[in-house]
Design an enzyme around this catalytic site. Sequence first.
Site, short mmCIF file in Angstrom:
data_model
loop_
_atom_site.label_atom_id
_atom_site.label_comp_id
_atom_site.label_asym_id
_atom_site.label_seq_id
_atom_site.Cartn_x
_atom_site.Cartn_y
_atom_site.Cartn_z
N HIS A 21 0.84 -1.21 0.00
CA HIS A 21 0.00 0.00 0.00
C HIS A 21 0.87 1.25 0.00
O HIS A 21 1.56 1.52 0.99
CB HIS A 21 -0.89 -0.04 1.24
N HIS B 22 -0.62 10.29 -2.85
CA HIS B 22 -1.95 9.97 -2.32
C HIS B 22 -2.84 11.21 -2.23
O HIS B 22 -3.97 11.22 -2.69
CB HIS B 22 -1.84 9.33 -0.94
O1 G3P Z 1 -6.56 1.84 -2.75
C1 G3P Z 1 -6.91 1.16 -1.70
C2 G3P Z 1 -6.75 2.07 -0.54
O2 G3P Z 1 -5.52 2.55 -0.60
C3 G3P Z 1 -7.74 3.17 -0.61
O3 G3P Z 1 -7.52 4.09 0.32
O4 G3P Z 1 -6.94 6.39 0.82
O5 G3P Z 1 -5.25 4.59 1.08
O6 G3P Z 1 -5.91 5.28 -1.15
P1 G3P Z 1 -6.34 5.12 0.27
CA CA Z 2 -5.06 3.73 -2.74
#
Ligand code: G3P
Ligand code: CA
Length: 738
Positions: A53, A95
Amino acid sequence: MKKSLVAGLACLSLSLSSTAPWAVLAAPHETVTTDNGQSTLQPITSNVAVIAHRGASAYGPEHTLAAYKQAIKMKADYVEFDLQMTKDGQLIAMHDETLARTTNAKELYPNRAPWRVKDFTLDEIKRLDAGSWFNAAHQELEKKEYIGQQVPTLDEAIQFVKKHGHGKVGLYMETKAPNVYPGMEEKLIEILQKNKVLVSKNLFLESFSEDSLRKLKTLAPNVQLIQLYTGAMLKGKDMYQEFKRISDYASGVGPSKELVVPKFMEAAHQNQLLVHPWTVNSQDDLASLLSLGVDGEFTNNPDKMVELVDKPFISHGVASGDVTDTSAILWARTSGATNVQFELSTDSSFKKPFIVKTVHAGAEHDYAVQTKMDGLKPDTTYFYRAHAVSSSYTVNGSFKTAPAENSLKPLTMVWGGDTGGQGEIPPYNSFKAMSDLNPDFFLFSGDTIYADNKTPAVPNPPSQSVQDFWAKYKENRTDAGLRSLLQKTATFSIWDDHEVTNDFSGPSQPLTPTGLNAFKDYWPISDDRSNADKLYHTYSYGDTLDMMILNNRGYRDPNTQADGADKTMLGGEQLDWLKKQLLDSDAKIKLVATSVPISVPTGKANARDGWANGNQVNPNDPTGYENEFKKISDFIMEKGIKNVFFVTTDVHFAQVIKYDANHDGKTDYHELISGPIGAVKINPGTLDPTFSPESMYAEGNFFNFGVFKVDPATNKATVEIRDENGKTHFSHDFQLED
Ligand code: G3P
Ligand code: CA
């Protein structure tokens, strides 16, 4: 899903034998796979994906090449990029829509608040330091190489992962805020084509925006698309219909992790949609979502997940059971063949564990293991932990031994049953409410699964193969409340009918041996009970309470058989044993744990399943087992046995009953009924008058459990019926007789 995890999820076995006509013995079985081939609580892919992530963002600054490098080193299957677009239309990995949190934009461009990405050219962004903030925020993880890390363009990020991943690491990209960046989808596809990764099967494109995904579908029809979900997006929607609707463009769903429960898994997998929850960082959470059968997980800690999917690990928690004043049975289940090490200690830091035992987990018991810890001290809290020797993932538990014989200690126990029937599936709230009471032990009074009911684990009931039964137990162990209750409380589990099939009689039901095997595999049961599959036994809590656990199924004559002097539910041996236990017990309380009620007519007319024949509702009903119960009732009165409490569930409502079976105006024994925890809720009806019951309390149509407390000092016992949130609906003190 790495080879080891595949092995752990599937097993097949069957053979039938029975010795004495009234006794049912569990048959030994050969084992091939552990998968029941129908559960929707298992991956629909052969490769459970570790998705880094924002890179390995727990260890390095998110969305920098440094964090991507660590993810690759940790053997992640995919590196995830969130995408934003610059003023001059360049896609970058970031992000947030602003540069403020993860770069030094505020210092470098003090007058350009709020530092939105779309207000800066790529050149301006390339001058930013996207790494030093991490060193400042995580000094324990700071590294020189993070200083001056640039914001990567999508191009650079793709080429970096291709180069360092040697083509083995996939790409996972999210169109963030597509409404802010018109044309972002076209730009994305153009870059993927230029980098020759558009055709790769290791490519996922994801978004919260359905429009953006549908646009990508048009631009690149064969790319795997993941529809992301927050709880708010799913609120009030029928999940199955919603997932059916999106499956014309999506290959999978990316839910916020708390949304993932069996119902979600069923709705997604029945629509052939992959499930990739986010963001899952602790090994407990990673393991519990793997036990639900997810197809991948977004994690900031790819190393922790790789360790779980690569090698067998403790997959469904731990439990302790059949605890006495000097022993306990410890239980665990792994995700594949391995050895499990149990350590036991009186201090929670395990400085010097004094018993260490290793047991082999094999497919023949669905990788469930149990071991006896002996030579323990009475009335003592013990801490234990278990890990598969192939894995560092360790699960901790604790239990308290019973007080020494002849000692009188206060006691709090909880009891409940009926879990997973008539469409009810995890999460069940009652288990957390029970756990919050820190009981001395938990009596699970039967119907611990509903093998013959439709649930995500067995969509085509009834359960036939031992794998079906195992799948049911695993399904209920996905309940976080149940897992935490079992981890910190000694448990006594008894079976009732739905561990095999509705209203079954052991000797005459072909599925009995298979159901019995699975029951013994999934509950910590001592040899005292499992030998010859008696399952009945007495457990003492000092001289405060003797609990006589019955086996109401193994020796039972068919329900349809007309009642009479010879008809039995318990079998002659068990009936004699019960009488002897009642007579010999010198405990304050004699608690008889039965899985069926005395006066509530259950089962069907002319095939009554409890002791009562229910002739107040079906006059002249020839069935039931009243003759046998009369032997028990008369024995209690003849021998003047005091403070006898029959404790059960099974009827799916709560009731507290006192009996004056010899009509002398004095209560001869009581019956305490709770439930369901998770099954159809029913309203109380009339009681069969045979043993002169008087209802003290009756309430239905709510999930509930029972609490039973004994205070030897005041010679009082207290029963409470609490709802699934722990609220007390009924409480009554019994003054005990000396
Ligand atoms: O993409 C999956 C997850 O990452 C979504 O939340 O805010 O971390 O991008 P975020
Ligand atoms: Ca994401």
